[in-house]
Scaffold this motif. Structure first.
Motif, PDB file in Angstrom:
ATOM      1  N   GLU A   2       0.839  -1.199   0.000  1.00  0.00           N
ATOM      2  CA  GLU A   2       0.000   0.000   0.000  1.00  0.00           C
ATOM      3  C   GLU A   2       0.876   1.252   0.000  1.00  0.00           C
ATOM      4  O   GLU A   2       1.918   1.297   0.632  1.00  0.00           O
ATOM      5  N   ARG A   3       0.440   2.269  -0.745  1.00  0.00           N
ATOM      6  CA  ARG A   3       1.164   3.535  -0.820  1.00  0.00           C
ATOM      7  C   ARG A   3       0.151   4.685  -0.787  1.00  0.00           C
ATOM      8  O   ARG A   3      -0.981   4.516  -1.193  1.00  0.00           O
ATOM      9  N   LEU A   4       0.620   5.820  -0.338  1.00  0.00           N
ATOM     10  CA  LEU A   4      -0.171   7.036  -0.458  1.00  0.00           C
ATOM     11  C   LEU A   4       0.231   7.681  -1.779  1.00  0.00           C
ATOM     12  O   LEU A   4       1.400   8.001  -1.993  1.00  0.00           O
ATOM     13  N   GLU A   5      -0.708   7.825  -2.668  1.00  0.00           N
ATOM     14  CA  GLU A   5      -0.435   8.387  -3.991  1.00  0.00           C
ATOM     15  C   GLU A   5      -0.498   9.917  -3.944  1.00  0.00           C
ATOM     16  O   GLU A   5      -1.214  10.498  -3.130  1.00  0.00           O
ATOM     17  N   LEU A   6       0.213  10.531  -4.844  1.00  0.00           N
ATOM     18  CA  LEU A   6       0.229  11.990  -4.932  1.00  0.00           C
ATOM     19  C   LEU A   6      -1.176  12.550  -5.149  1.00  0.00           C
ATOM     20  O   LEU A   6      -1.539  13.566  -4.556  1.00  0.00           O
ATOM     21  N   THR A   7      -1.970  11.885  -5.951  1.00  0.00           N
ATOM     22  CA  THR A   7      -3.329  12.380  -6.207  1.00  0.00           C
ATOM     23  C   THR A   7      -4.167  12.367  -4.936  1.00  0.00           C
ATOM     24  O   THR A   7      -4.954  13.289  -4.706  1.00  0.00           O
ATOM     25  N   GLU A   8      -3.992  11.332  -4.106  1.00  0.00           N
ATOM     26  CA  GLU A   8      -4.734  11.280  -2.841  1.00  0.00           C
ATOM     27  C   GLU A   8      -4.269  12.389  -1.904  1.00  0.00           C
ATOM     28  O   GLU A   8      -5.085  13.064  -1.265  1.00  0.00           O
ATOM     29  N   LEU A   9      -2.945  12.596  -1.822  1.00  0.00           N
ATOM     30  CA  LEU A   9      -2.419  13.676  -0.990  1.00  0.00           C
ATOM     31  C   LEU A   9      -2.956  15.020  -1.477  1.00  0.00           C
ATOM     32  O   LEU A   9      -3.380  15.853  -0.669  1.00  0.00           O
ATOM     33  N   ALA A  10      -2.964  15.236  -2.769  1.00  0.00           N
ATOM     34  CA  ALA A  10      -3.470  16.492  -3.328  1.00  0.00           C
ATOM     35  C   ALA A  10      -4.938  16.706  -2.959  1.00  0.00           C
ATOM     36  O   ALA A  10      -5.327  17.808  -2.561  1.00  0.00           O
ATOM     37  N   ASP A  11      -5.742  15.657  -3.067  1.00  0.00           N
ATOM     38  CA  ASP A  11      -7.164  15.764  -2.720  1.00  0.00           C
ATOM     39  C   ASP A  11      -7.339  16.087  -1.234  1.00  0.00           C
ATOM     40  O   ASP A  11      -8.155  16.938  -0.876  1.00  0.00           O
ATOM     41  N   LEU A  12      -6.579  15.414  -0.387  1.00  0.00           N
ATOM     42  CA  LEU A  12      -6.679  15.646   1.062  1.00  0.00           C
ATOM     43  C   LEU A  12      -6.255  17.061   1.425  1.00  0.00           C
ATOM     44  O   LEU A  12      -6.910  17.723   2.244  1.00  0.00           O
ATOM     45  N   LEU A  13      -5.180  17.534   0.829  1.00  0.00           N
ATOM     46  CA  LEU A  13      -4.724  18.897   1.103  1.00  0.00           C
ATOM     47  C   LEU A  13      -5.731  19.929   0.621  1.00  0.00           C
ATOM     48  O   LEU A  13      -5.996  20.922   1.302  1.00  0.00           O
ATOM     49  N   ARG A  14      -6.307  19.692  -0.542  1.00  0.00           N
ATOM     50  CA  ARG A  14      -7.305  20.616  -1.082  1.00  0.00           C
ATOM     51  C   ARG A  14      -8.514  20.687  -0.149  1.00  0.00           C
ATOM     52  O   ARG A  14      -9.042  21.759   0.121  1.00  0.00           O
ATOM     53  N   GLU A  15      -8.947  19.549   0.366  1.00  0.00           N
ATOM     54  CA  GLU A  15     -10.068  19.529   1.311  1.00  0.00           C
ATOM     55  C   GLU A  15      -9.709  20.252   2.601  1.00  0.00           C
ATOM     56  O   GLU A  15     -10.519  21.007   3.138  1.00  0.00           O
ATOM     57  N   ALA A  16      -8.502  20.020   3.104  1.00  0.00           N
ATOM     58  CA  ALA A  16      -8.089  20.618   4.373  1.00  0.00           C
ATOM     59  C   ALA A  16      -7.900  22.124   4.263  1.00  0.00           C
ATOM     60  O   ALA A  16      -8.251  22.868   5.178  1.00  0.00           O
ATOM     61  N   ALA A  17      -7.366  22.583   3.140  1.00  0.00           N
ATOM     62  CA  ALA A  17      -7.083  24.006   2.968  1.00  0.00           C
ATOM     63  C   ALA A  17      -8.253  24.761   2.367  1.00  0.00           C
ATOM     64  O   ALA A  17      -8.322  25.979   2.459  1.00  0.00           O
ATOM     65  N   GLY A  18      -9.162  24.045   1.739  1.00  0.00           N
ATOM     66  CA  GLY A  18     -10.267  24.698   1.051  1.00  0.00           C
ATOM     67  C   GLY A  18      -9.926  24.888  -0.412  1.00  0.00           C
ATOM     68  O   GLY A  18      -8.780  25.150  -0.766  1.00  0.00           O
ATOM     69  N   GLU A  19     -10.890  24.727  -1.258  1.00  0.00           N
ATOM     70  CA  GLU A  19     -10.682  24.807  -2.701  1.00  0.00           C
ATOM     71  C   GLU A  19     -10.035  26.126  -3.122  1.00  0.00           C
ATOM     72  O   GLU A  19      -9.200  26.159  -4.006  1.00  0.00           O
TER      73      GLU A  19
END
Length: 87
Positions: A2-19
């Motif tokens: 299992e790995r954390l993919e860049l796309t998942e990190l990007a989605d999580l950061l976008r949600e946390a910071a706001g669009e």
């Protein structure tokens, strides 16, 4: 493994910071500090909590503080996931 993919990190950061606050996070920004991408420590803290919960892994707080770029963060998470899988 299992790995954390860049796309998942990007989605999580976008949600946390706001669009509205979200910078583009892609292969070209892997070595750009989170601060330059517009992500503060609160966004990273939120993302880390989600990663720990969703991937059933405990991230080292000291190592998290040193992970200043997306590449460093992904490497940290992937090491934790590999350690969990080996246990």
């Amino acid at each position: 493994m299992e790995r954390l993919e860049l796309t998942e990190l990007a989605d999580l950061l976008r949600e946390a910071a706001g669009e509205d606050q979200a910078a583009v996070l892609d292969e070209n920004s892997l070595d750009t500090p989170f601060a330059e991408l517009g992500y503060d420590s609160l966004a990273l803290l939120q993302v880390s909590g989600i990663v720990e919960r969703d991937h059933d892994v405990l991230l080292d707080e000291e190592a998290l503080a040193e992970a200043q770029t997306p590449r460093q963060y992904l490497d940290l998470v992937d090491r934790a996931l590999a350690a969990r899988a080996a246990a």
